[in-house]
Design an enzyme around this catalytic site. Structure first.
Site, PDB file in Angstrom:
ATOM      1  N   GLU A  95       7.899  19.619 -24.572  1.00  0.00           N
ATOM      2  CA  GLU A  95       7.438  19.846 -23.389  1.00  0.00           C
ATOM      3  C   GLU A  95       7.802  21.042 -22.561  1.00  0.00           C
ATOM      4  OE1 GLU A  95       4.651  18.264 -22.522  1.00  0.00           O
ATOM      5  OE2 GLU A  95       4.807  16.156 -23.350  1.00  0.00           O
ATOM      6  N   LYS A 149       5.278  23.607 -13.976  1.00  0.00           N
ATOM      7  CA  LYS A 149       4.507  22.566 -13.590  1.00  0.00           C
ATOM      8  C   LYS A 149       3.908  22.435 -12.191  1.00  0.00           C
ATOM      9  CE  LYS A 149       3.649  17.388 -14.405  1.00  0.00           C
ATOM     10  NZ  LYS A 149       4.223  16.467 -15.095  1.00  0.00           N
ATOM     11  N   LYS A 157       2.210  11.427 -11.203  1.00  0.00           N
ATOM     12  CA  LYS A 157       1.358  10.160 -12.033  1.00  0.00           C
ATOM     13  C   LYS A 157       2.192   9.152 -12.334  1.00  0.00           C
ATOM     14  CE  LYS A 157      -1.880  13.168 -14.970  1.00  0.00           C
ATOM     15  NZ  LYS A 157      -1.952  13.703 -16.160  1.00  0.00           N
ATOM     16  N   ARG A 216      -4.966  21.631 -13.453  1.00  0.00           N
ATOM     17  CA  ARG A 216      -3.822  20.553 -14.169  1.00  0.00           C
ATOM     18  C   ARG A 216      -4.186  20.138 -15.652  1.00  0.00           C
ATOM     19  NH1 ARG A 216      -0.652  15.769 -11.211  1.00  0.00           N
ATOM     20  NH2 ARG A 216       0.646  15.315 -13.257  1.00  0.00           N
ATOM     21  N   ASN A 233      -2.579  19.680 -20.477  1.00  0.00           N
ATOM     22  CA  ASN A 233      -2.693  18.923 -21.662  1.00  0.00           C
ATOM     23  C   ASN A 233      -2.673  19.918 -22.949  1.00  0.00           C
ATOM     24  OD1 ASN A 233      -3.134  16.686 -20.253  1.00  0.00           O
ATOM     25  ND2 ASN A 233      -5.105  17.068 -19.813  1.00  0.00           N
ATOM     26  N   HIS A 274       6.261  11.350 -29.170  1.00  0.00           N
ATOM     27  CA  HIS A 274       5.561  11.780 -28.418  1.00  0.00           C
ATOM     28  C   HIS A 274       5.877  13.545 -28.596  1.00  0.00           C
ATOM     29  CE1 HIS A 274       2.757  12.761 -25.366  1.00  0.00           C
ATOM     30  NE2 HIS A 274       3.428  13.335 -24.630  1.00  0.00           N
ATOM     31  N   HIS A 300      -2.082  18.203 -26.287  1.00  0.00           N
ATOM     32  CA  HIS A 300      -2.100  17.129 -25.895  1.00  0.00           C
ATOM     33  C   HIS A 300      -3.265  16.220 -26.511  1.00  0.00           C
ATOM     34  CE1 HIS A 300       1.538  17.576 -23.832  1.00  0.00           C
ATOM     35  NE2 HIS A 300       1.796  16.455 -23.542  1.00  0.00           N
ATOM     36  N   GLU A 312      -5.830  16.246 -11.093  1.00  0.00           N
ATOM     37  CA  GLU A 312      -6.265  16.867 -12.396  1.00  0.00           C
ATOM     38  C   GLU A 312      -7.942  17.083 -12.600  1.00  0.00           C
ATOM     39  OE1 GLU A 312      -3.965  15.374 -15.669  1.00  0.00           O
ATOM     40  OE2 GLU A 312      -5.796  15.318 -16.915  1.00  0.00           O
ATOM     41  N   ARG A 352       0.692  -1.328   0.062  1.00  0.00           N
ATOM     42  CA  ARG A 352       0.056  -0.067   0.027  1.00  0.00           C
ATOM     43  C   ARG A 352       0.824   1.330   0.003  1.00  0.00           C
ATOM     44  NH1 ARG A 352      -2.993  -3.261   3.258  1.00  0.00           N
ATOM     45  NH2 ARG A 352      -4.906  -4.224   2.296  1.00  0.00           N
ATOM     46  N   HIS A 359      -2.363  13.302 -28.966  1.00  0.00           N
ATOM     47  CA  HIS A 359      -2.810  11.902 -28.696  1.00  0.00           C
ATOM     48  C   HIS A 359      -3.582  11.136 -29.910  1.00  0.00           C
ATOM     49  CE1 HIS A 359      -2.810  12.567 -24.109  1.00  0.00           C
ATOM     50  NE2 HIS A 359      -1.473  12.179 -24.426  1.00  0.00           N
TER      51      HIS A 359
HETATM   52  N1  LIG Z   1       4.247  10.314 -15.341  1.00  0.00           N
HETATM   53  C1  LIG Z   1       4.046  11.593 -16.081  1.00  0.00           C
HETATM   54  O1  LIG Z   1       3.597  12.329 -15.606  1.00  0.00           O
HETATM   55  C2  LIG Z   1       4.350  11.631 -17.387  1.00  0.00           C
HETATM   56  C3  LIG Z   1       4.701  12.666 -18.297  1.00  0.00           C
HETATM   57  C4  LIG Z   1       4.985  12.520 -19.490  1.00  0.00           C
HETATM   58  C5  LIG Z   1       5.311  11.090 -20.024  1.00  0.00           C
HETATM   59  N2  LIG Z   1       5.331  10.169 -19.094  1.00  0.00           N
HETATM   60  C6  LIG Z   1       5.639   8.988 -19.765  1.00  0.00           C
HETATM   61  O2  LIG Z   1       7.032   8.829 -20.180  1.00  0.00           O
HETATM   62  C7  LIG Z   1       7.390   7.994 -21.264  1.00  0.00           C
HETATM   63  C8  LIG Z   1       8.237   8.570 -21.977  1.00  0.00           C
HETATM   64  O3  LIG Z   1       9.718   8.816 -21.257  1.00  0.00           O
HETATM   65  P1  LIG Z   1      10.974   8.914 -22.117  1.00  0.00           P
HETATM   66  O4  LIG Z   1      10.522   9.687 -23.171  1.00  0.00           O
HETATM   67  O5  LIG Z   1      11.806   9.256 -21.175  1.00  0.00           O
HETATM   68  O6  LIG Z   1      10.934   7.431 -22.772  1.00  0.00           O
HETATM   69  P2  LIG Z   1      11.880   6.235 -22.458  1.00  0.00           P
HETATM   70  O7  LIG Z   1      11.772   5.915 -20.977  1.00  0.00           O
HETATM   71  O8  LIG Z   1      11.506   4.831 -23.041  1.00  0.00           O
HETATM   72  O9  LIG Z   1      13.303   6.561 -22.761  1.00  0.00           O
HETATM   73  C9  LIG Z   1      13.791   6.756 -24.068  1.00  0.00           C
HETATM   74  C10 LIG Z   1      14.974   6.026 -24.616  1.00  0.00           C
HETATM   75  O10 LIG Z   1      15.988   6.597 -24.027  1.00  0.00           O
HETATM   76  C11 LIG Z   1      16.783   5.578 -23.497  1.00  0.00           C
HETATM   77  N3  LIG Z   1      17.528   6.262 -22.549  1.00  0.00           N
HETATM   78  C12 LIG Z   1      17.052   6.687 -21.181  1.00  0.00           C
HETATM   79  N4  LIG Z   1      18.311   7.578 -20.655  1.00  0.00           N
HETATM   80  C13 LIG Z   1      19.202   7.641 -21.731  1.00  0.00           C
HETATM   81  C14 LIG Z   1      20.460   8.255 -21.319  1.00  0.00           C
HETATM   82  N5  LIG Z   1      20.528   8.949 -20.465  1.00  0.00           N
HETATM   83  N6  LIG Z   1      21.222   8.072 -22.609  1.00  0.00           N
HETATM   84  C15 LIG Z   1      20.908   7.286 -23.507  1.00  0.00           C
HETATM   85  N7  LIG Z   1      19.621   6.859 -23.620  1.00  0.00           N
HETATM   86  C16 LIG Z   1      18.806   6.945 -22.551  1.00  0.00           C
HETATM   87  C17 LIG Z   1      15.868   4.701 -23.026  1.00  0.00           C
HETATM   88  O11 LIG Z   1      16.455   3.400 -22.886  1.00  0.00           O
HETATM   89  C18 LIG Z   1      14.777   4.595 -24.122  1.00  0.00           C
HETATM   90  O12 LIG Z   1      15.443   3.741 -25.228  1.00  0.00           O
HETATM   91  C19 LIG Z   1       5.946   7.272 -21.627  1.00  0.00           C
HETATM   92  O13 LIG Z   1       5.738   6.235 -21.205  1.00  0.00           O
HETATM   93  C20 LIG Z   1       4.884   8.505 -21.084  1.00  0.00           C
HETATM   94  O14 LIG Z   1       3.919   7.947 -20.831  1.00  0.00           O
HETATM   95  C21 LIG Z   1       4.843  10.395 -17.767  1.00  0.00           C
END
Ligand SMILES: NC(=O)c1ccc[n+]([C@@H]2O[C@H](COP(=O)([O-])OP(=O)(O)OC[C@H]3O[C@@H](n4cnc5c(N)ncnc54)[C@H](O)[C@@H]3O)[C@@H](O)[C@H]2O)c1
Length: 345
Positions: free
Chosen positions: A170, A212, A128, A226, A230, A250, A233, A222, A106, A237
């Protein structure tokens, strides 16, 4: 090292802007469960032992199955509720590890060490968590802010440019929501930013998080303001869905969506023309595509309607009059089709 703390409901989240060595010295990695993906594991060579979990990289591995692996590793280590889950990676690893921590007994302790620009600017901060399920992105998850986020922009040195651009879209959005100086910084320093100037990148991350935070501290779950996050977005999406999350990463979809939101506002006579032109010019400066000529507007509108059904609500569009002048508006399908058909430049 710089520290900033933010309050969410009853939780406090502290962000440390720091360097690699300090991260290694300050976090007791041996006491926690470190979760990496294959690409982020080498970044932590000096600090991580063998006793850590390394998952496959990428969105297609953001699954319940991998989240279960995190839980299983915690059980194997004999974790209690006061044990700490430490995510070291991009948004995928951060979201998935945070989700596991939020439901383990939990709620266990959670530390995030984001390693992509997107995860520093956006994914690690704001509470999130989640995983994807079937074709639905982030459909299973929780709100669970990390107690600590350690950010070091040195990690970005070898991050591919496409991933830098994912994060920068972003940052543009955050500047639009309320930071004129961030906008100027992005306008004036393109080459240095793309060359991974560590200090500039840190300033972009700090300023983005501040925008943010001002929103999320008011509305973690949200239910109101919040939704402004978006911006761009709803359009993005739909584009990602129609293109099967393939040709439009993205950040590029978000940049296109920002262009569409400005176009919608302009066509309604509500968005300041000079402001819209300024943002479009900035997006073009970074090489984002603002037109998706090959995608039929009808398909995009249908994807938006589907999204609305899934969320059991209406399609709300976040639009702007000018910088920080953000509002939410429902738009008729016929009007959305006109916005989608418009050439943005
Ligand atoms: N929680 C939230 O509020 C929120 C907000 C925006 C996005 N997200 C989520 O984030 C995800 C996307 O995140 P992302 O763009 O970081 O993608 P990711 O985690 O897939 O990373 C992108 C690529 O970069 C590689 N990588 C990571 N760090 C590296 C580094 N320092 N050097 C070289 N390669 C590296 C990873 O292995 C991967 O192949 C999505 O799933 C999305 O839904 C969440």
């Amino acid at each position: 090292m710089k520290k900033k703390s933010y309050n969410f409901d009853t939780a406090v989240c502290s962000i440390y802007f720091t360097d690699k060595n300090s991260i290694f010295n300050e976090l007791d990695f041996s006491a926690g469960l470190m979760v990496f993906d294959k690409n982020t594991r080498p970044l932590f060579d000096e600090a991580a032992g063998d006793d850590c979990l390394v998952l496959k990289p990428g969105e297609k591995h953001k699954t319940l199955k991998n989240m279960e692996k995190i839980i299983a590793a915690a059980l194997e280590k004999g974790f209690g509720r006061d044990s700490v889950f430490i995510a070291c990676g991009g948004g995928v690893i951060c979201d998935m590890t945070a989700f596991a921590a939020s439901v383990y007994m939990r709620g266990a302790r959670l530390v995030l060490v984001p390693t992509t620009l997107l995860s520093m600017i956006d994914a690690s901060f704001g509470g999130k968590t989640g995983v994807d399920y079937k074709q639905y992105k982030n459909i299973i998850g929780t709100f669970y802010p990390a107690e600590r986020i350690s950010i070091c922009t040195d990690f970005l040195q070898k991050l591919p440019e496409a991933e830098i651009l994912n994060g920068l879209a972003e940052a543009v959005k955050h500047a639009m929501l309320g930071d004129e100086q961030l906008l100027v910084l992005l306008e004036k320093n393109r080459d240095k930013i793309l060359a991974r100037d560590t200090e500039l990148l840190q300033e972009i991350v700090e300023r983005s998080i501040a925008v943010k935070a001002a929103i999320v501290e008011q509305d973690l779950r949200e239910s109101g303001v919040r939704m402004h996050l978006n911006l761009g977005h709803t359009f993005a999406h739909a584009l990602e869905t129609v293109t099967g999350f393939k040709n439009w990463p993205h950040g590029r979809a978000v940049a296109w969506g920002l262009g569409r939101a400005l176009t919608a506002g302009r066509m309604l006579g509500l968005t300041d023309r000079n402001y819209a032109d300024r943002i479009i010019a900035l997006l073009e400066l970074y090489g984002y595509r603002l037109n998706a000529e090959k995608i039929k507007p009808e398909l995009l509108a249908a994807a938006m309607a589907n999204d609305k059904k899934k969320r059991g609500g209406e399609v709300n569009f976040v639009l702007q009059k000018t910088l920080a002048g953000t509002f939410i508006q429902k738009l008729e399908k016929e009007f959305v089709l006109e916005v989608l058909a418009e050439t943005v430049s």
